[in-house]
Design a protein around this motif. Structure first.
Motif, PDB file in Angstrom:
ATOM      1  N   PRO A 341       0.794  -1.225   0.000  1.00  0.00           N
ATOM      2  CA  PRO A 341       0.000   0.000   0.000  1.00  0.00           C
ATOM      3  C   PRO A 341       0.833   1.285   0.000  1.00  0.00           C
ATOM      4  CG  PRO A 341       0.148  -0.846   2.233  1.00  0.00           C
ATOM      5  CD  PRO A 341       0.919  -1.804   1.358  1.00  0.00           C
ATOM      6  N   HIS A 342       2.133   1.185  -0.153  1.00  0.00           N
ATOM      7  CA  HIS A 342       3.012   2.362  -0.136  1.00  0.00           C
ATOM      8  C   HIS A 342       2.570   3.359  -1.222  1.00  0.00           C
ATOM      9  CE1 HIS A 342       6.623   4.841  -0.291  1.00  0.00           C
ATOM     10  NE2 HIS A 342       7.075   4.226   0.813  1.00  0.00           N
ATOM     11  N   PRO A 343       2.554   4.655  -0.923  1.00  0.00           N
ATOM     12  CA  PRO A 343       2.042   5.639  -1.890  1.00  0.00           C
ATOM     13  C   PRO A 343       2.902   5.791  -3.140  1.00  0.00           C
ATOM     14  CG  PRO A 343       3.038   6.742  -0.012  1.00  0.00           C
ATOM     15  CD  PRO A 343       2.946   5.295   0.357  1.00  0.00           C
ATOM     16  N   GLU A 344       4.138   5.286  -3.078  1.00  0.00           N
ATOM     17  CA  GLU A 344       4.995   5.375  -4.260  1.00  0.00           C
ATOM     18  C   GLU A 344       5.133   4.041  -4.985  1.00  0.00           C
ATOM     19  OE1 GLU A 344       8.282   8.617  -3.384  1.00  0.00           O
ATOM     20  OE2 GLU A 344       7.923   7.380  -1.587  1.00  0.00           O
ATOM     21  N   ALA A 345       4.438   3.027  -4.494  1.00  0.00           N
ATOM     22  CA  ALA A 345       4.455   1.716  -5.160  1.00  0.00           C
ATOM     23  C   ALA A 345       3.333   1.685  -6.190  1.00  0.00           C
ATOM     24  CB  ALA A 345       4.294   0.601  -4.134  1.00  0.00           C
ATOM     25  N   LEU A 346       3.558   2.358  -7.288  1.00  0.00           N
ATOM     26  CA  LEU A 346       2.505   2.502  -8.292  1.00  0.00           C
ATOM     27  C   LEU A 346       2.311   1.239  -9.127  1.00  0.00           C
ATOM     28  CD1 LEU A 346       3.246   6.151  -9.492  1.00  0.00           C
ATOM     29  CD2 LEU A 346       1.760   5.351  -7.626  1.00  0.00           C
ATOM     30  N   ASN A 360      -3.450  -1.406  -7.563  1.00  0.00           N
ATOM     31  CA  ASN A 360      -4.715  -0.858  -7.081  1.00  0.00           C
ATOM     32  C   ASN A 360      -4.868  -0.946  -5.571  1.00  0.00           C
ATOM     33  OD1 ASN A 360      -5.950  -0.114  -9.641  1.00  0.00           O
ATOM     34  ND2 ASN A 360      -6.015  -2.317 -10.054  1.00  0.00           N
ATOM     35  N   ASP A 361      -3.814  -1.408  -4.895  1.00  0.00           N
ATOM     36  CA  ASP A 361      -3.856  -1.482  -3.437  1.00  0.00           C
ATOM     37  C   ASP A 361      -3.145  -0.311  -2.769  1.00  0.00           C
ATOM     38  OD1 ASP A 361      -5.388  -3.820  -2.988  1.00  0.00           O
ATOM     39  OD2 ASP A 361      -3.708  -5.056  -3.633  1.00  0.00           O
ATOM     40  N   THR A 362      -2.782   0.681  -3.554  1.00  0.00           N
ATOM     41  CA  THR A 362      -2.303   1.925  -2.974  1.00  0.00           C
ATOM     42  C   THR A 362      -3.304   3.022  -3.314  1.00  0.00           C
ATOM     43  OG1 THR A 362      -0.574   3.624  -2.994  1.00  0.00           O
ATOM     44  CG2 THR A 362      -0.847   2.349  -5.013  1.00  0.00           C
ATOM     45  N   SER A 497      -2.429  10.933  -1.288  1.00  0.00           N
ATOM     46  CA  SER A 497      -1.129  10.295  -1.164  1.00  0.00           C
ATOM     47  C   SER A 497       0.027  11.276  -1.244  1.00  0.00           C
ATOM     48  CB  SER A 497      -0.973   9.216  -2.235  1.00  0.00           C
ATOM     49  OG  SER A 497      -1.886   8.164  -1.998  1.00  0.00           O
ATOM     50  N   SER A 498      -0.186  12.400  -1.915  1.00  0.00           N
ATOM     51  CA  SER A 498       0.867  13.423  -1.961  1.00  0.00           C
ATOM     52  C   SER A 498       1.169  13.938  -0.562  1.00  0.00           C
ATOM     53  CB  SER A 498       0.449  14.570  -2.875  1.00  0.00           C
ATOM     54  OG  SER A 498      -0.780  15.146  -2.431  1.00  0.00           O
ATOM     55  N   LEU A 499       0.143  14.043   0.270  1.00  0.00           N
ATOM     56  CA  LEU A 499       0.334  14.484   1.653  1.00  0.00           C
ATOM     57  C   LEU A 499       1.065  13.415   2.453  1.00  0.00           C
ATOM     58  CD1 LEU A 499      -0.274  16.701   3.747  1.00  0.00           C
ATOM     59  CD2 LEU A 499      -2.440  15.531   4.219  1.00  0.00           C
ATOM     60  N   LEU A 500       0.735  12.159   2.223  1.00  0.00           N
ATOM     61  CA  LEU A 500       1.414  11.057   2.912  1.00  0.00           C
ATOM     62  C   LEU A 500       2.892  11.033   2.537  1.00  0.00           C
ATOM     63  CD1 LEU A 500       1.304   8.498   4.654  1.00  0.00           C
ATOM     64  CD2 LEU A 500       0.583   7.227   2.618  1.00  0.00           C
ATOM     65  N   ILE A 501       3.193  11.267   1.280  1.00  0.00           N
ATOM     66  CA  ILE A 501       4.592  11.310   0.845  1.00  0.00           C
ATOM     67  C   ILE A 501       5.317  12.480   1.499  1.00  0.00           C
ATOM     68  CG2 ILE A 501       6.104  11.691  -1.148  1.00  0.00           C
ATOM     69  CD1 ILE A 501       3.984  10.197  -2.834  1.00  0.00           C
TER      70      ILE A 501
END
Length: 569
Positions: A341-346, A360-362, A497-501
């Motif tokens: 689920p990592h925000p950069e694991a696209l 699709n799990d991020t 996700s940008s905020l999480l990063i």
């Protein structure tokens, strides 16, 4: 014509309870079968098998506890808004009384059975089975509602609408008595299946559970010990495999209600979709909570805020094996895909094709991926993707590990702590690590004998062992911990996700920026991370203490002036 209250079976019911398709909600005023049923041993068997309907054996729900999140939404119990119109309330009340009425009807017809030439041994067994069914359903009612209407015979409709509640302290000994008679009269096992129909061990185990819930420690310890001493139950070697639909009728399962895809008795497509991850086509909406993830001890047996082995940035490392058997570890293979689920694991690996694909799990790709990054693993495998995403694992009502932990808890509360108590806990713990109890170098064996410290260890052990099995709710109720566990916040990942990063992953803070503190009751404190703006509040839990007892269904109060409501509703 005398009209009897709910419970007689129609003559057209199927010969096997799994395939019966008649309407459960029978008209209590249309009892045409009362005079001509129970005319053969087959009909008595059919009537008894009807007592194992799934509707009569509900499990408490994870959504009523702190082990669970459903995005940003709470259940009515967690929101403190439970009422007498709630479906859980009305269903539990009505279905338990239907089951009780049918058990009473069977018992009332045992004299007729003798005239049919059925052996005394068989009649005694059938009587014991009906007593088991009645006792277990009263145990469920009392555990949730407190004082309830007590009926142990067939009554007419006028009586039914005028009878009041009997104090539970008067009913509890009667329930114990029914369980005792059931244990004495039931077989230890059946040919071919020992867990899908009432046995002596099932009666003892459910008596122990009920006594534990009522705080009758001596009775609970004695019943659990008697079940253990039957010598027919053992822990299944592989904890992860125990809950799969391909694992059935193990020597650990004391009592279960079977399911069958072929007979369309399953856990339901909606449950499957809500539990499984999004890459294989699920919704990942109903998920394990961060509270549960924080509850698993490290491999040294210490809680995460005390163990030097815990790494908040890799929270699945060095944890009790039941952690990754219950919650999918990041980077592991699950349902044919890497789960990340990592925000950069696209992109992640699709093991079915051997190629990378969109992840699709991020939430960076899919807004409604798990809001806290966690998904369930316990009992879930590729079979969940078949049959239109429906599955049929046995509904385990009680298993041997629970009996061992109940025995240990009762003895701890009695302050009768001896080696048998430690052995009971260590059997469960050693199995989780895949080793024998004697292999103390391979798992963190419990040696503590101080009552307060051992109580905390036992409660944590129950949470790790029994998560996602419908038992956490009553543990919170009987330990009076709902007031604390269900008044804190439910947390998840920052979004977008940008905020999480920006706030977390770019600062090296994935998964948790720091380690939550765990209090004496096992409740984690994430407030420091919240204050730092590093995590999101998904919901505020708002438990109301009146809910330690459920409300009597409103419609029952309206039609019976002698039925009084529980306080606060």
């Amino acid at each position: 014509m005398k009209k009897y209250i709910v419970g007689l079976l129609l003559t057209g019911l199927s010969s096997y309870f799994l395939t019966s398709c008649y309407e459960l909600d029978l008209n209590p005023l249309a009892q045409g079968s009362s005079e001509n049923w129970y005319s053969s041993e087959t009909e008595i068997e059919m009537a008894l098998k009807d007592g194992y309907r799934h509707e009569f054996w509900p499990l408490d729900k994870e959504e009523w506890t702190d082990d669970y999140v459903y995005r940003e939404t709470n259940s009515s119990i967690v929101n403190g808004t439970l009422t007498g119109q709630d479906g859980s309330v009305t269903d539990l009340w009505s279905n338990q009384y239907k089951a009780i009425a049918r058990a009473n009807t069977i018992l009332a017809n045992m004299e007729k059975a003798a005239s049919l030439g059925i052996s005394e041994a068989k009649i005694n067994q059938y009587t014991a089975e009906a007593l088991f069914l009645r006792a277990s359903r009263y145990a469920s009612l009392i555990s949730h509602f407190g004082d309830v209407v007590y009926v142990d015979e067939v009554i007419d409709i006028d009586e039914a609408f005028n009878i009041g509640r009997t104090p539970k302290q008067e009913i509890i000994p009667l329930v114990y008595e029914d369980f005792d008679k059931a244990a004495a009269g039931l077989p230890i096992s059946y040919s071919g299946s020992s867990s899908q129909r009432a046995t002596s061990g099932a009666a003892l185990a459910l008596k122990a559970r009920f006594a534990l819930y009522m705080g009758d420690w001596k009775i609970a310890a004695e019943a659990a010990k008697a079940c253990m001493e039957l010598g027919i139950y053992n822990l299944y070697p592989n904890y992860s495999e125990l809950f799969l639909s391909t694992t059935r009728n193990t020597e650990e399962t004391i009592f279960a209600i079977p399911r069958s895809v072929a007979d369309k008795i399953t856990i339901g497509n909606g449950t499957v979709l809500n539990a499984i991850s999004r890459n294989p086509g699920g919704w990942a909406a109903m998920d394990p909570s961060w509270d549960l993830l924080a509850a698993y001890t490290c491999t040294d047996g210490l809680p995460i805020d005390e163990s030097p082995l815990f790494d908040s940035h890799d929270p699945f490392k060095n944890r009790d094996p039941r952690c990754t058997a219950t919650i999918v570890a990041f980077g592991s293979r699950h349902l044919g895909y890497e789960y990340n689920p990592h925000p950069e694991a696209l992109e992640v690996m699709n093991f079915n094709t051997g190629k990378m694909q969109k992840n699709n799990d991020t939430r960076a790709n899919a807004q409604y991926a798990s809001f806290n990054g966690l998904i369930w693993k316990k009992g879930i495998d590729e079979t969940w993707l078949a049959n239109g995403m429906d599955v049929d694992p046995d509904k385990i009502i009680i298993r041997y590990a629970d009996v061992l932990l109940m025995y240990a808890e009762a003895k701890i509360e009695l302050n009768e702590i001896d080696q048998s108590v430690l052995d009971a806990i260590n059997q469960v713990r050693a199995r989780a690590y895949g080793v024998d109890i004697s292999a103390t170098d391979s798992y963190p064996a419990v040696t503590e004998k101080d009552q307060n410290k051992l109580r905390k260890i036992l409660r944590t052990e129950r949470r790790m062992e029994l998560a996602y099995e419908g038992l956490r709710y009553m543990d919170l109720i009987r330990w009076r911990l709902a007031s604390k566990a269900l008044t804190n916040k439910s947390y998840g990942l920052l979004y977008p996700s940008s905020l999480l990063i920006e706030k977390v992953t770019s600062q090296g803070g994935w998964f948790w920026p720091s380690t939550p503190q765990i209090d004496e009751d096992g409740i984690p404190d994430f407030s420091a991370m919240e204050s730092a703006g590093q995590i999101a509040v998904l919901s505020q839990r708002l438990w109301n203490d009146r809910q330690y007892l459920w409300p009597i269904p409103t419609k029952e109060i309206l039609i019976n002036e002698n039925l009084k409501q529980n306080e606060g509703y």
